[in-house]
Design a protein around this motif. Structure first.
Motif, mmCIF file in Angstrom:
data_model
loop_
_atom_site.group_PDB
_atom_site.id
_atom_site.type_symbol
_atom_site.label_atom_id
_atom_site.label_comp_id
_atom_site.label_asym_id
_atom_site.label_seq_id
_atom_site.Cartn_x
_atom_site.Cartn_y
_atom_site.Cartn_z
ATOM 1 N N GLY A 89 0.917 -1.215 0.005
ATOM 2 C CA GLY A 89 0.021 -0.009 -0.062
ATOM 3 C C GLY A 89 0.939 1.283 -0.056
ATOM 4 O O GLY A 89 0.437 2.359 0.151
ATOM 5 N N ILE A 90 2.052 0.938 -0.512
ATOM 6 C CA ILE A 90 3.006 2.443 -0.521
ATOM 7 C C ILE A 90 2.955 3.080 -1.800
ATOM 8 O O ILE A 90 3.067 2.168 -2.844
ATOM 9 C CB ILE A 90 4.538 1.985 -0.176
ATOM 10 N N PRO A 91 2.613 4.100 -2.043
ATOM 11 C CA PRO A 91 2.533 4.778 -3.600
ATOM 12 C C PRO A 91 4.150 4.808 -3.827
ATOM 13 O O PRO A 91 5.150 5.139 -3.350
ATOM 14 C CB PRO A 91 2.187 6.383 -3.226
ATOM 15 N N ARG A 92 4.412 4.214 -5.233
ATOM 16 C CA ARG A 92 5.704 4.243 -5.575
ATOM 17 C C ARG A 92 5.949 4.445 -7.299
ATOM 18 O O ARG A 92 4.820 4.278 -7.946
ATOM 19 C CB ARG A 92 6.436 2.624 -5.401
ATOM 20 N N GLY A 93 7.129 4.902 -7.466
ATOM 21 C CA GLY A 93 7.319 5.069 -8.921
ATOM 22 C C GLY A 93 8.717 4.583 -9.118
ATOM 23 O O GLY A 93 9.567 4.221 -8.269
ATOM 24 N N ALA A 94 9.033 4.603 -10.588
ATOM 25 C CA ALA A 94 10.163 3.832 -10.890
ATOM 26 C C ALA A 94 11.178 5.052 -11.456
ATOM 27 O O ALA A 94 10.832 6.062 -12.004
ATOM 28 C CB ALA A 94 10.009 2.979 -12.165
ATOM 29 N N TYR A 95 12.335 4.944 -11.418
ATOM 30 C CA TYR A 95 13.386 5.712 -11.723
ATOM 31 C C TYR A 95 14.440 5.091 -12.832
ATOM 32 O O TYR A 95 14.663 4.025 -12.632
ATOM 33 C CB TYR A 95 14.040 6.559 -10.684
ATOM 34 N N HIS A 96 14.862 6.027 -13.802
ATOM 35 C CA HIS A 96 15.980 5.512 -14.630
ATOM 36 C C HIS A 96 17.208 6.245 -14.416
ATOM 37 O O HIS A 96 17.027 7.496 -14.358
ATOM 38 C CB HIS A 96 15.424 5.864 -16.224
ATOM 39 N N PHE A 97 18.343 5.733 -14.410
ATOM 40 C CA PHE A 97 19.578 6.637 -14.237
ATOM 41 C C PHE A 97 20.353 6.664 -15.645
ATOM 42 O O PHE A 97 20.419 5.717 -16.187
ATOM 43 C CB PHE A 97 20.632 5.578 -13.387
ATOM 44 N N ALA A 98 20.313 8.066 -16.162
ATOM 45 C CA ALA A 98 20.866 8.297 -17.261
ATOM 46 C C ALA A 98 22.317 7.894 -17.283
ATOM 47 O O ALA A 98 23.079 8.076 -16.407
ATOM 48 C CB ALA A 98 20.655 9.702 -17.239
ATOM 49 N N TYR A 99 22.781 7.549 -18.592
ATOM 50 C CA TYR A 99 23.990 6.995 -19.001
ATOM 51 C C TYR A 99 24.491 7.718 -20.064
ATOM 52 O O TYR A 99 23.843 7.559 -21.269
ATOM 53 C CB TYR A 99 24.180 5.516 -19.081
ATOM 54 N N TRP A 100 25.405 8.688 -20.062
ATOM 55 C CA TRP A 100 26.076 9.595 -20.844
ATOM 56 C C TRP A 100 26.590 9.098 -22.258
ATOM 57 O O TRP A 100 27.045 9.819 -23.070
ATOM 58 C CB TRP A 100 26.617 10.862 -20.342
ATOM 59 N N CYS A 101 26.863 7.700 -22.240
ATOM 60 C CA CYS A 101 27.328 7.050 -23.296
ATOM 61 C C CYS A 101 26.344 6.060 -24.045
ATOM 62 O O CYS A 101 26.732 5.291 -25.001
ATOM 63 C CB CYS A 101 28.646 6.129 -22.843
ATOM 64 N N ARG A 102 25.054 6.545 -24.079
ATOM 65 C CA ARG A 102 24.082 5.686 -24.809
ATOM 66 C C ARG A 102 23.012 6.393 -25.390
ATOM 67 O O ARG A 102 22.804 7.592 -24.592
ATOM 68 C CB ARG A 102 23.426 4.523 -23.733
ATOM 69 N N PRO A 103 22.799 6.483 -26.560
ATOM 70 C CA PRO A 103 21.726 7.365 -27.099
ATOM 71 C C PRO A 103 20.532 7.316 -26.197
ATOM 72 O O PRO A 103 19.902 6.548 -25.732
ATOM 73 C CB PRO A 103 21.347 6.647 -28.611
ATOM 74 N N ALA A 104 19.918 8.507 -26.187
ATOM 75 C CA ALA A 104 18.679 8.858 -25.459
ATOM 76 C C ALA A 104 17.593 7.909 -25.971
ATOM 77 O O ALA A 104 16.508 7.640 -24.994
ATOM 78 C CB ALA A 104 18.205 10.428 -25.276
#
Length: 248
Positions: A89-104
């Motif tokens: 019952g905990i509101p949750r979201g997901a995150y992405h860690f940006a990697y500056w050697c890979r195309p967006a």
């Protein structure tokens, strides 16, 4: 209208930006983490096995869960944490860690391929930092390139999930890249020595990561702790707005 605690002290901020007065929360004139009423955590595989029922019982009101990094890595505990936090019952979201050697475009596609579209989830998060300690990608890209890459990923996230993404950032990345940009996105800032106003100036923020050494029942060892910038009513309004947006 949302009126964050930050605004109470806005006039003092220009005098203090650039350093932490005395080096601690208790010595500056801004609210301390405990002055905020809505608290959460962010987790990854490094927290190991989490007892999410105990986490909720400890008063945690939201959680950000690491999902992906770059264009080919999924956090080992993402699926388990994603399901278990919701079950507790905990509101949750997901995150992405940006990697500056890979195309967006590849990073955006990887995130959306691995994070379920749950209408009840918090908005997705794009975590943008310099990662000079990385063995595979310590590079810093030019400011205009970083902004362009961020916009591509953020737009893809919003299309996929129907919610305006949150941007997580650190002091140095904000200074190098984000100043004057992304004013229409919710911002989640890292500031572990003092109030964000002392490091981010007039930047409006929604979430504050104030320690990497938090302790919470149900988690063995340290965990990042975060505060929401607003009242319990503001929190409910924000959650409601996110849900409505995703179902519109």
């Amino acid at each position: 209208m949302w009126r964050p605690l930050f605004c109470i002290f806005a006039l003092a901020a220009p005098l203090l930006v650039g350093g932490c007065a005395g080096g601690g929360f208790e010595e500056d004139p801004f609210p301390t983490p405990s002055d905020y009423q809505i608290h959460g955590i962010d987790v990854s595989k490094y927290q190991g096995e989490i007892d999410w029922a105990s986490v909720r019982g400890a008063g945690v009101q939201f959680a950000w869960i690491k999902a992906t990094e770059g264009g080919d890595h999924v956090d080992d505990k993402f699926a388990q944490n994603w399901a278990s936090a919701k079950a507790a019952g905990i509101p949750r979201g997901a995150y992405h860690f940006a990697y500056w050697c890979r195309p967006a475009e590849e990073q955006a596609a990887w995130f959306t391929a691995n994070v379920p579209n749950d209408p009840d989830a918090l908005p997705p998060v794009l975590d943008v930092e310099w990662n000079g300690q990385s063995k595979t990608c310590p590079r810093k890209v030019p400011r205009d390139v970083a902004i362009s890459e961020m916009k591509i990923i953020l737009a893809a996230m919003e299309r996929a999930y129907g919610k305006r993404p949150v941007i997580y950032t650190s002091v140095d990345f904000h200074k190098d890249v984000m100043q004057g940009e992304f004013a229409d996105y919710p911002i989640w800032v890292r500031s572990v020595k003092c109030h964000p106003a002392l490091k981010y100036g007039a930047r409006k923020w929604r979430f504050w990561q104030h320690t990497a050494e938090g302790r919470v029942a149900g988690i063995k060892g340290n965990v990042d702790r975060n505060a929401f910038n607003g009242t319990p009513k503001d929190w409910q309004v924000w959650l409601g707005a996110m849900t409505v947006a995703s179902r519109a």
